[in-house]
Design a protein around this motif. Structure first.
Motif, PDB file in Angstrom:
ATOM      1  N   MET A  27       0.834  -1.207   0.000  1.00 16.58           N
ATOM      2  CA  MET A  27       0.000   0.000   0.000  1.00 16.58           C
ATOM      3  C   MET A  27       0.865   1.252   0.000  1.00 16.58           C
ATOM      4  N   VAL A  28       1.832   1.285   0.910  1.00  9.32           N
ATOM      5  CA  VAL A  28       2.721   2.441   1.024  1.00  9.32           C
ATOM      6  C   VAL A  28       3.588   2.572  -0.239  1.00  9.32           C
ATOM      7  N   ALA A  29       4.077   1.449  -0.746  1.00  7.62           N
ATOM      8  CA  ALA A  29       4.926   1.466  -1.950  1.00  7.62           C
ATOM      9  C   ALA A  29       4.186   2.031  -3.157  1.00  7.62           C
ATOM     10  N   LEU A  30       2.871   1.817  -3.203  1.00  5.12           N
ATOM     11  CA  LEU A  30       2.064   2.324  -4.314  1.00  5.12           C
ATOM     12  C   LEU A  30       1.592   3.766  -4.097  1.00  5.12           C
ATOM     13  N   GLY A  31       2.025   4.364  -2.989  1.00  2.00           N
ATOM     14  CA  GLY A  31       1.711   5.766  -2.743  1.00  2.00           C
ATOM     15  C   GLY A  31       0.370   6.016  -2.074  1.00  2.00           C
ATOM     16  N   VAL A  32      -0.252   4.961  -1.560  1.00  2.00           N
ATOM     17  CA  VAL A  32      -1.517   5.135  -0.836  1.00  2.00           C
ATOM     18  C   VAL A  32      -1.179   5.469   0.612  1.00  2.00           C
ATOM     19  N   ARG A  33      -1.715   6.580   1.084  1.00  7.25           N
ATOM     20  CA  ARG A  33      -1.390   7.058   2.434  1.00  7.25           C
ATOM     21  C   ARG A  33      -2.222   6.309   3.485  1.00  7.25           C
ATOM     22  N   PRO A  34      -1.557   5.646   4.426  1.00  6.26           N
ATOM     23  CA  PRO A  34      -2.293   4.968   5.501  1.00  6.26           C
ATOM     24  C   PRO A  34      -3.021   5.983   6.380  1.00  6.26           C
ATOM     25  N   ASP A  35      -4.148   5.580   6.937  1.00  9.16           N
ATOM     26  CA  ASP A  35      -4.894   6.433   7.857  1.00  9.16           C
ATOM     27  C   ASP A  35      -5.022   5.727   9.206  1.00  9.16           C
ATOM     28  N   GLY A  36      -5.848   6.263  10.069  1.00 12.22           N
ATOM     29  CA  GLY A  36      -6.022   5.687  11.405  1.00 12.22           C
ATOM     30  C   GLY A  36      -6.523   4.260  11.374  1.00 12.22           C
ATOM     31  N   VAL A  37      -7.424   3.972  10.462  1.00 13.89           N
ATOM     32  CA  VAL A  37      -7.954   2.605  10.352  1.00 13.89           C
ATOM     33  C   VAL A  37      -6.846   1.649   9.919  1.00 13.89           C
ATOM     34  N   THR A  38      -6.011   2.104   9.001  1.00 14.45           N
ATOM     35  CA  THR A  38      -4.892   1.274   8.539  1.00 14.45           C
ATOM     36  C   THR A  38      -3.994   0.896   9.719  1.00 14.45           C
ATOM     37  N   PHE A  39      -3.589   1.901  10.482  1.00 10.78           N
ATOM     38  CA  PHE A  39      -2.663   1.643  11.580  1.00 10.78           C
ATOM     39  C   PHE A  39      -3.315   0.850  12.706  1.00 10.78           C
ATOM     40  N   ALA A  40      -4.567   1.176  13.028  1.00  8.64           N
ATOM     41  CA  ALA A  40      -5.267   0.428  14.079  1.00  8.64           C
ATOM     42  C   ALA A  40      -5.453  -1.032  13.671  1.00  8.64           C
ATOM     43  N   SER A  41      -5.549  -1.297  12.375  1.00  6.34           N
ATOM     44  CA  SER A  41      -5.698  -2.667  11.881  1.00  6.34           C
ATOM     45  C   SER A  41      -4.358  -3.385  11.798  1.00  6.34           C
ATOM     46  N   ALA A  42      -3.292  -2.665  11.457  1.00  4.30           N
ATOM     47  CA  ALA A  42      -1.980  -3.286  11.252  1.00  4.30           C
ATOM     48  C   ALA A  42      -1.207  -3.500  12.553  1.00  4.30           C
ATOM     49  N   LEU A  43      -1.402  -2.662  13.541  1.00  6.62           N
ATOM     50  CA  LEU A  43      -0.618  -2.770  14.776  1.00  6.62           C
ATOM     51  C   LEU A  43      -0.785  -4.114  15.494  1.00  6.62           C
ATOM     52  N   PRO A  44      -1.985  -4.724  15.511  1.00 10.34           N
ATOM     53  CA  PRO A  44      -2.064  -6.054  16.129  1.00 10.34           C
ATOM     54  C   PRO A  44      -1.159  -7.087  15.461  1.00 10.34           C
ATOM     55  N   ALA A  45      -0.912  -6.947  14.167  1.00 12.47           N
ATOM     56  CA  ALA A  45       0.017  -7.846  13.480  1.00 12.47           C
ATOM     57  C   ALA A  45       1.428  -7.666  14.036  1.00 12.47           C
ATOM     58  N   CYS A  46       1.797  -6.429  14.324  1.00 12.77           N
ATOM     59  CA  CYS A  46       3.121  -6.153  14.897  1.00 12.77           C
ATOM     60  C   CYS A  46       3.271  -6.846  16.248  1.00 12.77           C
ATOM     61  N   SER A  47       2.198  -6.886  17.008  1.00 10.09           N
ATOM     62  CA  SER A  47       2.229  -7.539  18.308  1.00 10.09           C
ATOM     63  C   SER A  47       2.335  -9.053  18.144  1.00 10.09           C
ATOM     64  N   ARG A  48       1.500  -9.615  17.310  1.00 12.68           N
ATOM     65  CA  ARG A  48       1.479 -11.075  17.141  1.00 12.68           C
ATOM     66  C   ARG A  48       2.756 -11.608  16.509  1.00 12.68           C
ATOM     67  N   LEU A  49       3.366 -10.836  15.624  1.00 14.71           N
ATOM     68  CA  LEU A  49       4.596 -11.256  14.951  1.00 14.71           C
ATOM     69  C   LEU A  49       5.849 -10.792  15.688  1.00 14.71           C
ATOM     70  N   GLU A  50       5.654 -10.116  16.822  1.00 18.36           N
ATOM     71  CA  GLU A  50       6.748  -9.554  17.606  1.00 18.36           C
ATOM     72  C   GLU A  50       7.644  -8.666  16.731  1.00 18.36           C
ATOM     73  N   MET A  51       6.985  -7.801  15.974  1.00 16.77           N
ATOM     74  CA  MET A  51       7.682  -6.861  15.094  1.00 16.77           C
ATOM     75  C   MET A  51       7.687  -5.484  15.739  1.00 16.77           C
ATOM     76  N   LEU A  52       8.428  -5.372  16.816  1.00 19.75           N
ATOM     77  CA  LEU A  52       8.487  -4.115  17.555  1.00 19.75           C
ATOM     78  C   LEU A  52       9.017  -2.979  16.684  1.00 19.75           C
ATOM     79  N   ALA A  53       9.981  -3.270  15.825  1.00 20.37           N
ATOM     80  CA  ALA A  53      10.560  -2.219  14.979  1.00 20.37           C
ATOM     81  C   ALA A  53       9.503  -1.600  14.073  1.00 20.37           C
ATOM     82  N   LEU A  54       8.664  -2.420  13.456  1.00 23.49           N
ATOM     83  CA  LEU A  54       7.598  -1.891  12.607  1.00 23.49           C
ATOM     84  C   LEU A  54       6.582  -1.127  13.450  1.00 23.49           C
TER      85      LEU A  54
END
Length: 179
Positions: free
Chosen positions: A25-52
């Protein structure tokens, strides 16, 4: 569409794919919004991707609208707590003004404390949630705070918490029963 894909992939346990969709999404120039981040952050937790997760947090801090979004803040609290960074979670929690804190944010912080074994902090925040913020606990709240109560020293507190659960009509909830 991007947000829907990310959210569905995370909900379906396909977190690595959700992160790939976010990158695309970001690579194609689509700007993430609050829904994007609120949806993606649980993946960071489950995958232990603290850096992301930290990278997302940095983007959020640069945008006043995102920083004020209670869903994004709740997801950040949950992500940091899920990555065993309870201090960072509390910093995010404290940055949101009290009137803007929704139940999900309180739950994320209380559960984060309880999962980290910081029982006194979980119980203290639980008390503040209703007394100061006027926010009524849910079954999720109780499922998070009950283990902290069970590990605490005072038997009277445990009995009082059981009475509280019964009084609130949550005694029949299977998650509360298990906790």
């Amino acid at each position: 569409t991007w947000n829907t894909m990310i959210s569905l992939l995370v909900q379906g346990g396909r977190c690595a794919e959700a992160v790939e969709v976010l990158y695309d999404m970001v690579a194609l120039g689509v700007r993430p919004d609050g829904v994007t981040f609120a949806s993606a952050l649980p993946a960071c937790s489950r995958l232990e991707m603290l850096a992301l997760g930290r990278e997302i947090h940095a983007v959020v801090l640069k945008d006043a609208d995102l920083a004020a979004n209670s869903f994004v803040a709740s997801a950040l609290v949950d992500m940091y707590a899920g990555n065993e960074r309870v201090g960072n979670a509390r910093n995010v929690f404290d940055m949101v003004p009290e009137p803007g804190r929704q139940l999900g944010m309180w739950n994320a912080m209380i559960c984060g404390y309880a999962q980290a074994g910081m029982d006194a902090e979980a119980l203290q925040l639980f008390s503040r949630m209703e007394a100061e913020a006027g926010c009524a606990p849910s079954e999720t709240t109780m499922s998070g705070v009950l283990p902290a109560c069970a590990r605490s020293e005072g038997l009277a507190g445990k009995e009082a918490m059981h009475g509280y659960v019964v009084k609130r009509g949550m005694a029949g909830n299977r998650f509360v029963q298990n906790a």
